[in-house]
Design a protein around this motif. Structure first.
Motif, PDB file in Angstrom:
ATOM      1  N   VAL A   4      59.951 -56.988  19.316  1.00  0.00           N
ATOM      2  CA  VAL A   4      60.870 -57.260  20.619  1.00  0.00           C
ATOM      3  C   VAL A   4      60.515 -58.608  21.288  1.00  0.00           C
ATOM      4  N   ARG A   5      58.846 -59.086  21.255  1.00  0.00           N
ATOM      5  CA  ARG A   5      58.748 -60.323  21.643  1.00  0.00           C
ATOM      6  C   ARG A   5      59.225 -61.478  21.379  1.00  0.00           C
ATOM      7  N   ARG A   6      59.989 -61.294  19.980  1.00  0.00           N
ATOM      8  CA  ARG A   6      60.610 -62.452  19.454  1.00  0.00           C
ATOM      9  C   ARG A   6      62.160 -62.246  19.691  1.00  0.00           C
ATOM     10  N   TYR A   7      62.601 -61.171  19.428  1.00  0.00           N
ATOM     11  CA  TYR A   7      63.985 -61.067  19.639  1.00  0.00           C
ATOM     12  C   TYR A   7      64.679 -60.536  20.925  1.00  0.00           C
ATOM     13  N   GLY A   8      63.721 -60.018  21.688  1.00  0.00           N
ATOM     14  CA  GLY A   8      64.047 -59.493  23.164  1.00  0.00           C
ATOM     15  C   GLY A   8      64.775 -57.834  22.940  1.00  0.00           C
ATOM     16  N   GLN A   9      65.478 -57.606  24.026  1.00  0.00           N
ATOM     17  CA  GLN A   9      66.279 -56.300  23.936  1.00  0.00           C
ATOM     18  C   GLN A   9      67.499 -56.364  22.965  1.00  0.00           C
ATOM     19  N   LEU A  10      67.715 -55.353  22.145  1.00  0.00           N
ATOM     20  CA  LEU A  10      68.653 -55.199  21.271  1.00  0.00           C
ATOM     21  C   LEU A  10      69.583 -54.165  21.608  1.00  0.00           C
ATOM     22  N   ILE A  11      70.909 -54.770  21.651  1.00  0.00           N
ATOM     23  CA  ILE A  11      71.976 -53.564  21.870  1.00  0.00           C
ATOM     24  C   ILE A  11      72.827 -53.795  20.814  1.00  0.00           C
ATOM     25  N   ARG A  12      73.525 -52.480  20.300  1.00  0.00           N
ATOM     26  CA  ARG A  12      74.295 -52.329  19.285  1.00  0.00           C
ATOM     27  C   ARG A  12      75.336 -51.210  19.712  1.00  0.00           C
ATOM     28  N   VAL A  13      76.495 -51.326  19.556  1.00  0.00           N
ATOM     29  CA  VAL A  13      77.585 -50.354  19.702  1.00  0.00           C
ATOM     30  C   VAL A  13      77.794 -49.599  18.696  1.00  0.00           C
ATOM     31  N   ILE A  14      77.856 -48.378  18.640  1.00  0.00           N
ATOM     32  CA  ILE A  14      77.993 -47.471  17.664  1.00  0.00           C
ATOM     33  C   ILE A  14      79.285 -46.770  17.928  1.00  0.00           C
ATOM     34  N   THR A  15      80.378 -46.960  16.844  1.00  0.00           N
ATOM     35  CA  THR A  15      81.789 -46.173  17.072  1.00  0.00           C
ATOM     36  C   THR A  15      81.935 -45.141  16.077  1.00  0.00           C
ATOM     37  N   ASP A  16      81.031 -45.046  15.200  1.00  0.00           N
ATOM     38  CA  ASP A  16      81.279 -43.761  14.318  1.00  0.00           C
ATOM     39  C   ASP A  16      81.648 -42.576  14.762  1.00  0.00           C
ATOM     40  N   LYS A  17      82.524 -42.045  14.615  1.00  0.00           N
ATOM     41  CA  LYS A  17      83.206 -40.521  15.128  1.00  0.00           C
ATOM     42  C   LYS A  17      82.137 -39.512  14.872  1.00  0.00           C
ATOM     43  N   LYS A  18      81.712 -39.568  13.807  1.00  0.00           N
ATOM     44  CA  LYS A  18      80.778 -38.350  13.381  1.00  0.00           C
ATOM     45  C   LYS A  18      79.617 -38.535  14.093  1.00  0.00           C
ATOM     46  N   PHE A  19      78.972 -39.684  14.299  1.00  0.00           N
ATOM     47  CA  PHE A  19      77.801 -39.943  15.066  1.00  0.00           C
ATOM     48  C   PHE A  19      77.951 -39.789  16.467  1.00  0.00           C
ATOM     49  N   ILE A  20      79.100 -40.070  17.136  1.00  0.00           N
ATOM     50  CA  ILE A  20      79.494 -39.715  18.454  1.00  0.00           C
ATOM     51  C   ILE A  20      79.442 -38.099  18.844  1.00  0.00           C
ATOM     52  N   ARG A  21      80.208 -37.579  17.722  1.00  0.00           N
ATOM     53  CA  ARG A  21      80.368 -36.071  18.043  1.00  0.00           C
ATOM     54  C   ARG A  21      78.854 -35.282  17.893  1.00  0.00           C
ATOM     55  N   ILE A  23      72.140 -38.084  12.782  1.00  0.00           N
ATOM     56  CA  ILE A  23      71.861 -39.088  13.941  1.00  0.00           C
ATOM     57  C   ILE A  23      70.703 -40.018  13.387  1.00  0.00           C
ATOM     58  N   ILE A  24      69.672 -39.358  13.161  1.00  0.00           N
ATOM     59  CA  ILE A  24      68.640 -40.012  12.588  1.00  0.00           C
ATOM     60  C   ILE A  24      68.720 -40.901  11.087  1.00  0.00           C
ATOM     61  N   ASN A  25      69.428 -40.384  10.509  1.00  0.00           N
ATOM     62  CA  ASN A  25      69.566 -40.861   9.154  1.00  0.00           C
ATOM     63  C   ASN A  25      70.755 -41.865   9.026  1.00  0.00           C
ATOM     64  N   TYR A  26      71.719 -41.728  10.136  1.00  0.00           N
ATOM     65  CA  TYR A  26      72.869 -42.981  10.360  1.00  0.00           C
ATOM     66  C   TYR A  26      72.003 -44.188  10.989  1.00  0.00           C
ATOM     67  N   LEU A  27      71.182 -43.926  11.745  1.00  0.00           N
ATOM     68  CA  LEU A  27      70.479 -45.149  12.468  1.00  0.00           C
ATOM     69  C   LEU A  27      69.380 -45.749  11.323  1.00  0.00           C
ATOM     70  N   LEU A  28      69.059 -44.922  10.479  1.00  0.00           N
ATOM     71  CA  LEU A  28      68.041 -45.490   9.254  1.00  0.00           C
ATOM     72  C   LEU A  28      68.815 -46.355   8.258  1.00  0.00           C
ATOM     73  N   THR A  29      70.184 -45.842   8.259  1.00  0.00           N
ATOM     74  CA  THR A  29      70.804 -46.391   7.047  1.00  0.00           C
ATOM     75  C   THR A  29      71.876 -47.247   7.438  1.00  0.00           C
ATOM     76  N   ASN A  30      72.337 -47.528   8.700  1.00  0.00           N
ATOM     77  CA  ASN A  30      73.301 -48.339   9.102  1.00  0.00           C
ATOM     78  C   ASN A  30      72.724 -49.394  10.042  1.00  0.00           C
ATOM     79  N   LEU A  31      71.639 -49.132  10.673  1.00  0.00           N
ATOM     80  CA  LEU A  31      71.089 -49.920  11.548  1.00  0.00           C
ATOM     81  C   LEU A  31      69.723 -50.336  11.208  1.00  0.00           C
ATOM     82  N   TYR A  32      69.249 -49.745   9.946  1.00  0.00           N
ATOM     83  CA  TYR A  32      67.835 -50.311   9.351  1.00  0.00           C
ATOM     84  C   TYR A  32      66.929 -50.325  10.217  1.00  0.00           C
ATOM     85  N   VAL A  33      66.592 -49.247  11.305  1.00  0.00           N
ATOM     86  CA  VAL A  33      65.409 -49.320  12.229  1.00  0.00           C
ATOM     87  C   VAL A  33      64.342 -48.850  11.602  1.00  0.00           C
TER      88      VAL A  33
END
Length: 290
Positions: free
Chosen positions: A187-204, A136-146
Motif C-alpha cells: 500500500v505504501r507504493r500503490y496507495g488505495q486501490l479501487i476496483r469495480v466488480i460487475t460480475d452478476k454471480k459475484f454481486i448475487r 466470493i473468495i475464489n473470484y477475488l483470488l482468480t480475477n483480482l489476483y489478491v
C-alpha cells in the motif's frame, strides 16, 4: 553463541544511531528493523558495530538454517556500517551469496510445484461451480489476483456508515461491488486501490452473504491463511493460485494480462515473474542460451 531470545532493554548510543539510519523508512519497516536490531543486541550482548566479519557470519551460520532469516539479520549489520566500508563490502558479498542460495532453492521448488499443481483450466472450472462465500473468495483470488490480507474485508451496503479510507471494503450497490483496499502488502507504493466488480454471480452472492445486515466481515477468524484454504480448490494457497494463473498466461506470453495482474495485485511485474513464475527453474535457465 546463543540463539536470538527475548529482548532486554537497550538504551545504547548505537540504538539511537540506528533509529536515525532507518528514520526515512516506512513505519512498518522501522518496527521490523528495530525488532531485529534488539534481537541481535540481546543475543550477542554487545554493540553490533563492535563485531568483526567472522563473528557476525559465524553467529548467523551457527544459529539459523534459513537463508532468508540470515538475509534479514545481515541487513541490520550492513545498515550500521556507516564508517567501516571494508566490512560493509564483505557483508554485502555474504548477503549476495545468501541470495544465490535462496534463488537456487526457489528454482528447485518451482520445478517441484510445476509437476504437482493442477492446470489453470481445472482451477477455473472448479471456481465456476462454487457458490456463496466460497465463490466470493475464489473470484477475488482468480480475477483480482489478491493476497490473503486483501481478503480481510468488510462487506457492506452503500448506505452503511463506513470509513472507506481505512481497512478493506466490498461495497454493494444495485449492479456493482466496489472493492476498496487500504490494507495490503504494498500500500505504501500503490496507495488505495479501487476496483469495480460487475460480475452478476459475484454481486448475487455478496447480496446473499449480507442477508438483511448492512455490514459484516468476509472472514470469521484472524487465522486468515487457514480460513481461506478451507474455501480454495484442493486447499491451495493464494500464492499457489497465482503460480497456476501466471503459468497459464506466460505459455504463451500474454503481456496485457501480466500488467493487469501487476496493477490489480499491486506488485511489480518483475517481482511477480521471479517469485511466482513456475518456469523460473534451473532446467529452463540452463536450456536458454546466454
Amino acid at each position: 553463541m546463543p540463539r536470538v531470545k527475548k529482548t532486554k532493554m537497550n538504551d545504547s548510543d548505537e540504538r539511537d544511531k540506528f533509529l536515525k539510519i532507518i528514520e526515512n523508512k516506512s513505519a512498518g519497516s522501522q518496527r521490523q528493523y528495530l525488532s531485529q536490531y534488539d534481537n541481535l543486541y540481546t543475543a550477542l550482548d554487545t554493540d553490533l558495530t563492535d563485531l568483526d566479519y567472522d563473528t557476525i557470519v559465524n553467529y548467523l551460520n551457527d544459529n539459523f538454517d534459513n537463508e532468508n532469516t540470515k538475509k534479514n539479520y545481515i541487513n541490520i549489520f550492513i545498515l550500521l556500517q556507516t564508517d567501516n566500508t571494508e566490512l560493509k563490502s564483505d557483508l554485502v558479498k555474504y548477503r549476495e551469496n545468501l541470495r544465490e542460495k535462496t534463488d537456487a532453492k526457489l528454482k528447485e521448488k518451482n520445478a517441484e510445484l510445476n509437476l504437482v499443481l493442477p492446470p489453470y483450466e481445472d482451477l477455473m472450472d472448479a471456481v465456476k461451480k462454487y457458490v456463496g462465500k466460497q465463490y466470493i473468495i475464489n473470484y477475488l483470488l482468480t480475477n483480482l489476483y489478491v493476497r490473503n490480507k486483501d481478503l480481510n474485508a468488510i462487506v457492506s451496503t452503500k448506505d452503511a456508515d463506513k470509513n472507506i479510507q481505512e481497512g478493506n471494503h466490498l461495497i454493494l450497490s444495485n449492479n456493482k461491488v466496489e472493492y476498496i483496499r487500504n490494507e495490503y502488502k504494498t500500500v505504501r507504493r500503490y496507495g488505495q486501490l479501487i476496483r469495480v466488480i460487475t460480475d452478476k454471480k459475484f454481486i448475487r452472492f455478496i447480496r446473499e452473504f449480507l442477508e438483511k445486515e448492512k455490514a459484516k466481515p468476509l472472514l470469521e477468524t484472524k487465522q486468515i491463511d487457514h480460513e481461506i484454504r478451507k474455501y480454495t480448490y484442493q486447499s491451495l494457497s493464494e500464492s499457489d493460485y497465482l503460480k497456476i494463473i501466471l503459468k497459464h498466461f506466460t505459455n504463451p506470453l500474454n503481456i496485457t494480462k501480466l500488467f493487469e495482474i501487476q496493477n490489480s495485485r499491486g506488485t511489480d511485474i518483475s517481482i511477480i515473474l521471479k517469485n511466482y513464475n513456475l518456469g523460473y527453474t534451473n532446467a529452463i535457465n540452463e536450456a536458454t542460451p546466454p
